[in-house]
Design a protein around this motif. Structure first.
Motif, PDB file in Angstrom:
ATOM      1  N   ILE A   1       4.514  -2.323   8.173  1.00  0.00           N
ATOM      2  CA  ILE A   1       3.258  -1.569   8.187  1.00  0.00           C
ATOM      3  C   ILE A   1       2.108  -2.428   7.667  1.00  0.00           C
ATOM      4  N   MET A   2       2.395  -3.245   6.667  1.00  0.00           N
ATOM      5  CA  MET A   2       1.348  -4.083   6.073  1.00  0.00           C
ATOM      6  C   MET A   2       0.877  -5.183   7.019  1.00  0.00           C
ATOM      7  N   ASN A   3       1.786  -5.731   7.836  1.00  0.00           N
ATOM      8  CA  ASN A   3       1.465  -6.958   8.569  1.00  0.00           C
ATOM      9  C   ASN A   3       1.466  -6.827  10.090  1.00  0.00           C
ATOM     10  N   LYS A   4       1.853  -5.661  10.597  1.00  0.00           N
ATOM     11  CA  LYS A   4       1.871  -5.474  12.042  1.00  0.00           C
ATOM     12  C   LYS A   4       0.862  -4.394  12.443  1.00  0.00           C
ATOM     13  N   LYS A  12      -4.899   1.696  -1.822  1.00  0.00           N
ATOM     14  CA  LYS A  12      -5.595   0.411  -1.911  1.00  0.00           C
ATOM     15  C   LYS A  12      -5.022  -0.428  -3.047  1.00  0.00           C
ATOM     16  N   LYS A  13      -5.194  -1.725  -2.923  1.00  0.00           N
ATOM     17  CA  LYS A  13      -4.796  -2.629  -3.991  1.00  0.00           C
ATOM     18  C   LYS A  13      -5.760  -2.482  -5.169  1.00  0.00           C
ATOM     19  N   TYR A  38      -6.199  -2.874   1.744  1.00  0.00           N
ATOM     20  CA  TYR A  38      -5.184  -1.862   2.060  1.00  0.00           C
ATOM     21  C   TYR A  38      -3.823  -2.223   1.466  1.00  0.00           C
ATOM     22  N   ARG A  39      -3.080  -1.177   1.082  1.00  0.00           N
ATOM     23  CA  ARG A  39      -1.701  -1.348   0.634  1.00  0.00           C
ATOM     24  C   ARG A  39      -0.912  -0.082   0.948  1.00  0.00           C
ATOM     25  N   GLY A  60       5.193  -0.723  -7.395  1.00  0.00           N
ATOM     26  CA  GLY A  60       4.243   0.352  -7.173  1.00  0.00           C
ATOM     27  C   GLY A  60       4.721   1.718  -7.618  1.00  0.00           C
ATOM     28  N   ASN A  61       5.991   1.825  -8.054  1.00  0.00           N
ATOM     29  CA  ASN A  61       6.533   3.136  -8.422  1.00  0.00           C
ATOM     30  C   ASN A  61       6.819   3.250  -9.918  1.00  0.00           C
ATOM     31  N   TYR A  62       6.259   2.346 -10.701  1.00  0.00           N
ATOM     32  CA  TYR A  62       6.546   2.376 -12.139  1.00  0.00           C
ATOM     33  C   TYR A  62       6.100   3.705 -12.774  1.00  0.00           C
TER      34      TYR A  62
END
Length: 432
Positions: free
Chosen positions: A143-146, A309-310, A315-316, A367-369
């Protein structure tokens, strides 16, 4: 045994059909499966456990091998029991007879050697050196790169209970030229289920609780979905298309919405052809990705994916524990602590630490901490309340509890790196 394994894999890589699988189900492989059985496993309909079988293990296994060669060995029905789920419902659990576990284990090893060279890279569940975190990382990276703008989130209704035996045997016969081996696979499929004193014959589904069930499920979906998506669907897409499957859970990623709807229209017919059904309430198309600008979310393998977002912009893909799973985990934790009310404190706290580490090892991804830490805090509050109830004074001072918690419980941390992730053997495609 290693020589036999290499021989099967070599055949699978170089020939259309594989021979000689039954020779791998021998005294050595059966003894190996006996040794790795857990002493604490529940007994099947035969009433046999590892300790009893171990008294004359070599003699028992030699007798088992002789019975198999004469085709006198017949798998026994699976004993069905029910265990409580966190939501109050009951989950059916299948417990095979002891010798059936050994035979299934040896046969599952042989099937894995046949199919590992043949399975596609887009399937991850119940495969060696592949985990849920691998597919989570791969989805995130894609999703991030395609060019991904739409997600088809799908679920198969009661998959393991509805596998069509005739189709499954056709798939196996396509790859395996060993009538004796396939004969025993069919016997396991038809062994039936014993619930109390009532025997139910099996005319569909895979053996419950058995070692052979996961690989048979993967074979079925390899032909029903994986090859179909990659060879029939992907070439017909206008834009980019990606597909990932873990056991019976799968998602497809699209560049164009029209492609997503075309697949949605045909997937129901595809599954119906093989006696399967889409779970309508868990199947949908939603806009998702850097170009959609939506707050849409989707769940996969206990995680919720969302657009965010980062820290410094850009985007993230956000990944957090799904609320459904988090609620179930909290309920299970509360019930477990309630049952531990009068057990020794040292034992309870050490077991609690193991449970929390297990939670952290699965959900502790980049990202889930925050969600992992929240679960720890819930466990901490609930544990304090439990210790308050068992205190003779009716209250445990906060300072004392803090010392106990710090002594026994390791702090939460990120345990799985999914950002900038690649598999050990390099980036994988979803092409056959």
């Amino acid at each position: 045994m290693e020589h036999e394994t290499k021989g099967i894999r070599y055949q699978s890589m170089h020939f259309k059909r594989v021979q000689g699988l039954m020779s791998t189900v021998n005294a050595d492989t059966l003894m190996r499966w006996h040794r790795i059985q857990c002493h604490k496993k529940a007994k099947g309909v035969d009433g046999m456990d590892k300790a009893t079988y171990d008294v004359h293990a070599e003699e028992n296994i030699l007798k088992l091998v002789r019975r198999m060669k004469k085709f006198q060995y017949v798998p026994q029905p699976v004993r069905r029991v029910y265990i409580p789920k966190a939501n109050g419902k009951l989950r059916p659990l299948g417990i095979p007879a002891y010798e059936d576990r050994l035979v299934q284990g040896a046969m599952a090893d042989a099937l894995n050697d046949v199919y590992e060279p043949r399975f596609l890279d887009c399937s991850y569940g119940f495969r060696p050196n592949r985990s849920a975190h691998d597919v989570i990382a791969m989805i995130n990276d894609t999703i991030m790169n395609k060019n991904v703008n739409y997600v088809l989130e799908a679920d198969i209704k009661g998959f393991f209970d509805n596998v069509n035996h005739e189709w499954l045997m056709k798939f196996l016969e396509h790859d395996i030229d060993d009538k004796n081996f396939l004969r025993y696979v069919k016997r396991f499929l038809k062994a039936g289920v014993m619930e109390g004193t009532e025997l139910t014959e099996s005319d569909k589904g895979t053996p419950q609780g058995g070692q052979i069930s996961p690989i048979l499920a993967n074979v079925y979906l390899h032909y029903v979905l994986d090859l179909w998506f990659m060879k029939a669907i992907k070439p017909r897409m206008r834009g980019e298309f990606y597909y990932f499957r873990f056991a019976d859970d799968f998602i497809a990623l699209f560049q164009y919405e029209s492609d997503a709807h075309r697949v949605m229209d045909v997937i129901r017919k595809r599954l119906q052809k093989f006696s399967l059904e889409v779970a309508e309430d868990k199947t949908r198309i939603l806009p998702f990705g850097r170009n959609t600008g939506t707050k849409a979310e989707f769940d996969f393998l206990g995680f919720t994916f969302y657009n965010t977002k980062k820290r410094f912009g850009g985007y993230r893909v956000g990944i957090r524990t799904s609320m459904k799973k988090l609620k179930a985990k909290r309920q299970a934790m509360k019930e477990w602590l309630r049952q531990r009310l009068h057990r020794p404190l040292d034992e309870t706290m050490r077991l609690l630490n193991k449970k929390l580490r297990g939670h952290c090892n699965y959900y502790g991804v980049n990202g889930n901490y925050k969600k992992v830490a929240q679960f720890y805090q819930y466990a901490r509050r609930t544990t304090h309340r439990m210790l308050d109830r068992r205190s003779q004074r009716g209250h445990m001072p906060s300072e004392k509890f803090k010392r106990i918690w710090k002594y026994y419980i390791a702090p939460p941390q990120i345990t799985k790196q999914i950002w900038n992730w690649f598999p050990k053997e390099g980036p994988k495609s979803c092409m056959p």
